[in-house]
Design an enzyme around this catalytic site. Structure first.
Site, short mmCIF file in Angstrom:
data_model
loop_
_atom_site.label_atom_id
_atom_site.label_comp_id
_atom_site.label_asym_id
_atom_site.label_seq_id
_atom_site.Cartn_x
_atom_site.Cartn_y
_atom_site.Cartn_z
N LYS A 263 -10.78 -3.28 -4.37
CA LYS A 263 -11.60 -2.06 -4.44
C LYS A 263 -10.88 -0.95 -5.18
O LYS A 263 -11.50 -0.08 -5.77
CB LYS A 263 -11.86 -1.53 -3.02
CG LYS A 263 -12.73 -2.38 -2.15
CD LYS A 263 -12.71 -1.82 -0.72
CE LYS A 263 -13.42 -2.76 0.24
NZ LYS A 263 -13.12 -2.50 1.63
N LYS B 191 -5.15 -9.94 -7.16
CA LYS B 191 -6.33 -10.01 -6.31
C LYS B 191 -7.44 -9.06 -6.80
O LYS B 191 -7.14 -7.96 -7.23
CB LYS B 191 -5.89 -9.61 -4.90
CG LYS B 191 -6.85 -9.93 -3.79
CD LYS B 191 -6.26 -9.52 -2.45
CE LYS B 191 -6.17 -8.02 -2.33
NZ LYS B 191 -5.81 -7.53 -1.00
N LYS C 117 0.82 -1.22 0.00
CA LYS C 117 0.00 0.00 0.00
C LYS C 117 0.84 1.26 0.00
O LYS C 117 0.46 2.27 -0.59
CB LYS C 117 -0.97 0.00 1.19
CG LYS C 117 -2.09 -0.98 1.02
CD LYS C 117 -3.30 -0.64 1.87
CE LYS C 117 -4.46 -1.55 1.52
NZ LYS C 117 -5.54 -1.50 2.51
P1 TYM Z 1 -10.99 -5.15 3.58
O1 TYM Z 1 -11.95 -4.07 3.87
O2 TYM Z 1 -9.91 -4.91 2.60
O3 TYM Z 1 -11.77 -6.43 3.11
C1 TYM Z 1 -12.88 -6.95 3.83
C2 TYM Z 1 -12.83 -8.47 3.82
O4 TYM Z 1 -12.87 -8.93 2.48
C3 TYM Z 1 -11.80 -9.84 2.26
N1 TYM Z 1 -11.34 -9.71 0.87
C4 TYM Z 1 -11.25 -10.72 0.00
N2 TYM Z 1 -11.54 -12.04 0.13
C5 TYM Z 1 -11.37 -12.81 -0.96
N3 TYM Z 1 -10.92 -12.33 -2.15
C6 TYM Z 1 -10.62 -11.02 -2.32
N4 TYM Z 1 -10.19 -10.57 -3.50
C7 TYM Z 1 -10.78 -10.15 -1.21
N5 TYM Z 1 -10.59 -8.82 -1.03
C8 TYM Z 1 -10.93 -8.57 0.25
C9 TYM Z 1 -10.72 -9.42 3.24
O5 TYM Z 1 -9.82 -10.47 3.51
C10 TYM Z 1 -11.53 -9.04 4.45
O6 TYM Z 1 -11.86 -10.19 5.21
N6 TYM Z 1 -7.88 -5.11 7.49
C11 TYM Z 1 -9.18 -5.54 7.04
C12 TYM Z 1 -10.32 -4.96 7.86
C13 TYM Z 1 -10.20 -5.18 9.32
C14 TYM Z 1 -10.41 -6.40 10.01
C15 TYM Z 1 -10.20 -6.09 11.38
C16 TYM Z 1 -10.72 -7.69 9.60
C17 TYM Z 1 -9.90 -4.23 10.23
N7 TYM Z 1 -9.89 -4.78 11.48
C18 TYM Z 1 -10.31 -7.08 12.36
C19 TYM Z 1 -10.84 -8.67 10.59
C20 TYM Z 1 -10.62 -8.36 11.95
C21 TYM Z 1 -9.37 -5.07 5.60
O7 TYM Z 1 -8.73 -4.14 5.16
O8 TYM Z 1 -10.36 -5.69 4.95
#
Ligand code: TYM
Length: 347
Positions: free
Chosen positions: A210, A207, A115
């Site tokens: 967003k 991947k 990032k």
């Molecule tokens: P974020 O917002 O990027 O994504 C949310 C969830 O979606 C999953 N994900 C995917 N799974 C499969 N294939 C993909 N291409 C894909 N893109 C995203 C992510 O793995 C996630 O589960 N850091 C985290 C948010 C967070 C969090 C937490 C998660 C903050 N605190 C505590 C669990 C526990 C994030 O940026 O997710």
């Protein structure tokens, strides 16, 4: 290790363009876990601002993620749905964890490297400390299980390292205060099923994300039937017919990805899908995939639209969830204050 109360926690960033990867890798799992577990699902707005967010857009996105949770089937009455910034325990515990986590641990985080890119000097301190806040999100609820996509695996390992170091550093205090041999659980990541890493429709080695500039690389939860059909039609494939075995899929990332998506949407295994479509032409498979995706995602998109048209209702859901989350988080912060030795934490 002490027996912990079982609790599921997970979070999604309100940064726009919720997509099929978010749904299949995370939100769909959140929904399934509700039947057997006590769940806390969070819109992580504090994480979102580690990179610049336009304020009006952030507000809209917080409501949109909340709407997606509800539209996908999360019950905010039985479980807790809230936004992170409204429960101060997250930021407070993150500070304590900033003092537990080691620079060397954070330096290894691949997501920060990706990032921050080349201009690392210009990345926010928040982006660097992000995994420590993430550990606080989970551990302020002393959550035992966290459903996430594969890309969050390293962050969850760090969460366990932080819990373990806290439990060790304060081990004597923890047991003297009657908390047993550990205060924080070593949280288990739940990363399983056929779509833990959904890939871009334009490049099966990247991947689905967003932030990818090409909207054709992903299926958004709000895409209509025509857009979904068009994106799958354009999705990159190789010239061969569909593979028939998992082994044959290994060298064919685009086929692997589309089969994984189909399997996850249909609640089947990749093997089942190969049995049905192995040897078929991609054009035929893409038609079936589109039909399935429209049937599953259409109602979600429509419900999201309906819910976001009434922001007052969404805000009320978040306010109610925040109040209930605060009760749990405040208790943890009281305990942590006592363990660490802060004056005023004993009442
Ligand atoms: P974020 O917002 O990027 O994504 C949310 C969830 O979606 C999953 N994900 C995917 N799974 C499969 N294939 C993909 N291409 C894909 N893109 C995203 C992510 O793995 C996630 O589960 N850091 C985290 C948010 C967070 C969090 C937490 C998660 C903050 N605190 C505590 C669990 C526990 C994030 O940026 O997710």
């Amino acid at each position: 290790m002490a027996a912990f109360h079982q609790r599921v926690f997970s979070g999604v960033q309100p940064t726009g363009n919720l997509h099929l990867g978010n749904y299949l890798g995370a939100i769909k799992r959140f929904v399934e876990l509700q039947a057997q577990h006590e769940c806390v699902y969070c819109v992580v707005d504090l994480h979102a601002i580690t990179v610049w967010q336009e304020p009006e857009e952030l507000t809209r996105n917080i409501r949109e993620v909340t709407a997606a949770f509800i539209a996908c089937g999360i019950d905010p009455k039985k479980h807790i749905v809230f936004n992170q910034s409204q429960v101060s325990g997250h930021a407070e515990l993150a500070w304590v964890f900033n003092c537990i986590a080691r620079l060397g641990w954070l330096n290894r985080m691949t997501q920060f490297k990706e990032k921050a890119g080349k201009d690392r000097e210009n990345a926010s301190v928040g982006l660097y400390a992000y995994p420590s806040l993430m550990a606080a999100d989970i551990l302020v609820y002393r959550a035992t299980q966290v459903p996430v996509g594969e890309d969050q695996k390293q962050h969850l390992e760090l969460c366990r390292d932080i819990a373990q170091k806290f439990n060790n550093d304060y081990g004597k205090r923890i047991s003297d205060l009657g908390f047993g041999d550990a205060y924080f659980p070593l949280t288990e990541p739940l990363i399983s099923g056929p779509a833990t890493r959904v890939m871009s429709l334009r490049d099966g080695t990247k991947k689905m994300s967003k932030s990818e500039p090409s909207d054709n690389s992903r299926i958004n939860l709000t895409d209509d039937a025509d857009t979904i059909a068009q994106k799958f039609r354009k999705a990159k494939t190789d010239p061969l017919p569909l593979p028939s075995t998992i082994k044959e899929m290994e060298e064919r990332p685009e086929a692997d990805n589309l089969i994984g998506i189909y399997a996850a949407l249909a609640d089947k295994t990749a093997e089942d899908v190969l049995k049905e479509f192995g040897g078929a032409q991609f054009s035929k498979f893409k038609e079936a995939l589109t039909e399935l995706a429209v049937a599953k995602l259409g109602p979600i998109g429509a419900e999201m639209k309906r819910l976001t048209a009434d922001p007052a209702h969404i805000d009320a859901v978040l306010a109610d969830g925040s109040a209930r989350a605060r009760v749990i988080a405040n208790q943890t912060m009281k305990d942590v204050g006592k363990i660490v030795g802060f004056v005023g934490s004993s009442s």
